[in-house]
Design a protein around this motif. Structure first.
Motif, PDB file in Angstrom:
ATOM      1  N   HIS A 103       0.837  -1.203   0.000  1.00 48.70           N
ATOM      2  CA  HIS A 103       0.000   0.000   0.000  1.00 48.70           C
ATOM      3  C   HIS A 103       0.868   1.248   0.000  1.00 48.70           C
ATOM      4  O   HIS A 103       0.584   2.217  -0.709  1.00 48.70           O
ATOM      5  CB  HIS A 103      -0.883   0.025   1.246  1.00 48.70           C
ATOM      6  N   ARG A 152      -3.582  -0.389 -10.577  1.00 48.17           N
ATOM      7  CA  ARG A 152      -3.919   0.046  -9.231  1.00 48.17           C
ATOM      8  C   ARG A 152      -4.067   1.552  -9.263  1.00 48.17           C
ATOM      9  O   ARG A 152      -3.139   2.286  -9.545  1.00 48.17           O
ATOM     10  CB  ARG A 152      -2.822  -0.370  -8.241  1.00 48.17           C
ATOM     11  N   ARG A 159      -7.275  -0.260  -0.329  1.00 48.27           N
ATOM     12  CA  ARG A 159      -6.253  -1.079   0.326  1.00 48.27           C
ATOM     13  C   ARG A 159      -5.821  -0.458   1.651  1.00 48.27           C
ATOM     14  O   ARG A 159      -5.601  -1.165   2.647  1.00 48.27           O
ATOM     15  CB  ARG A 159      -5.044  -1.230  -0.599  1.00 48.27           C
TER      16      ARG A 159
END
Length: 316
Positions: A184, A203, A211
């Motif tokens: 993360h 992402r 996340r």
């Protein structure tokens, strides 16, 4: 190195004549790989954490000068220095940038640099990233070096708030959760450094936020007391947006939290070190206040009762 190594460094716990050397060996080698020269009596209180490819230091410090000298240069390092309160001056590649009171910037670890913390000291978040791991997320890191950015808005705020949150969780996180947290942090750092809407093969901002929220829930055991409003406030979002993040994955915040509590209960039931504890006590520790509800939810999840799962584990 272990999967995660952490400790708290408080110079007041050491004789004054030893404090500078302690700082050099701990902070100056673990996180930023620098030599340190105090400019006043040294007072430091920080949490330091080392993960594969990532170093984190958060806390407060009196004024000092940090030299990124030739013997300590590492071409795989990218350094983030954020001044939450107080002031510092960064000198690097012939440039000088102040980062006082709510500013942050990135420096390369492959060249000589200087960090001068001004009188009055500073409250900070400092990190070192493996360039090999971060580069695929951001393309050319050189484009963001020595470019001050505010710490109170946008992706930089999201990154720093998340790092502070997991530092506060400290040893409540499992090594597996810390590995997830490191992912993360790399995602959020890439966003803070100006990555486009898609990072790390898809992402994006929403995924990075989701996340971060999931790791926050994991750090607190998925307990019912952690409401959508609580989570939203800690991540500077609205509760409706938090719920929509989970809905985008075809689930809900409450279902995710229930699943984490059940996973925690299952882990304790099969752990021999918890063999002497009652199922009721385990259910309570996992965040369930209603034993009947716990039994029903557990059976739906694992197609077995808590007693069956414990009995099977004891046979093995």
């Amino acid at each position: 190195m272990n999967a995660t190594t952490s400790f708290r460094l408080m110079t007041d716990a050491f004789p004054e004549q030893d404090r500078v050397e302690v700082m050099r060996q701990v902070y100056g080698r673990t996180v930023l790989k620098v030599d340190l020269d105090p400019l006043a009596p040294t007072h430091v209180d920080m949490k330091v954490r080392a993960l594969p490819g990532l170093g984190i230091a958060t806390g407060t410090s009196s004024e000092f000068r940090a030299h990124h000298s030739m013997p300590l240069i590492d071409s795989d390092d990218l350094l983030l220095l954020a001044a939450l309160d107080g002031a510092s001056v960064m000198k690097h590649r012939g440039r000088e940038e102040p980062i006082g009171n709510g500013r942050a910037l990135m420096m390369s670890g492959e060249e000589v640099g200087l960090n001068l913390i001004q009188p009055g000291g500073m409250r900070f978040v400092n990190m070192s990233f493996s360039l090999r791991q971060l580069s695929p997320l951001i393309g050319d890191p050189a484009s963001v070096l020595m470019q001050p950015s505010p710490t109170t808005s946008g992706a930089m705020r999201l990154l720093l708030d998340y790092v502070q949150s997991i530092q506060d969780a400290d040893d409540a996180l499992t090594p597996e959760t810390w590995q997830l947290a490191a992912t993360h942090i790399f995602d959020l750092a890439a966003l803070a450094m100006g990555a486009t809407a898609e990072i790390a093969r898809g992402r994006g901002v929403r995924v990075a936020r989701l996340r971060a929220i999931k790791a926050d829930i994991l750090a607190h055991g998925g307990h019912d007391e952690l409401s959508a409003d609580d989570i939203a406030a800690r991540h500077h979002l609205c509760a409706r947006y938090v719920r929509k993040l989970f809905e985008s994955e075809g689930t809900s915040l409450s279902d995710f939290m229930l699943r984490q509590r059940l996973v925690r209960a299952h882990r304790m039931l099969v752990d021999p070190s918890h063999a002497g504890r009652s199922i009721t006590a385990i259910a309570f520790d996992a965040g369930f206040n209603d034993l009947s509800y716990f039994n029903r939810a557990f059976r739906r999840r694992y197609d077995a009762t808590p007693s069956d799962v414990r009995a099977a584990a004891l046979k093995n």
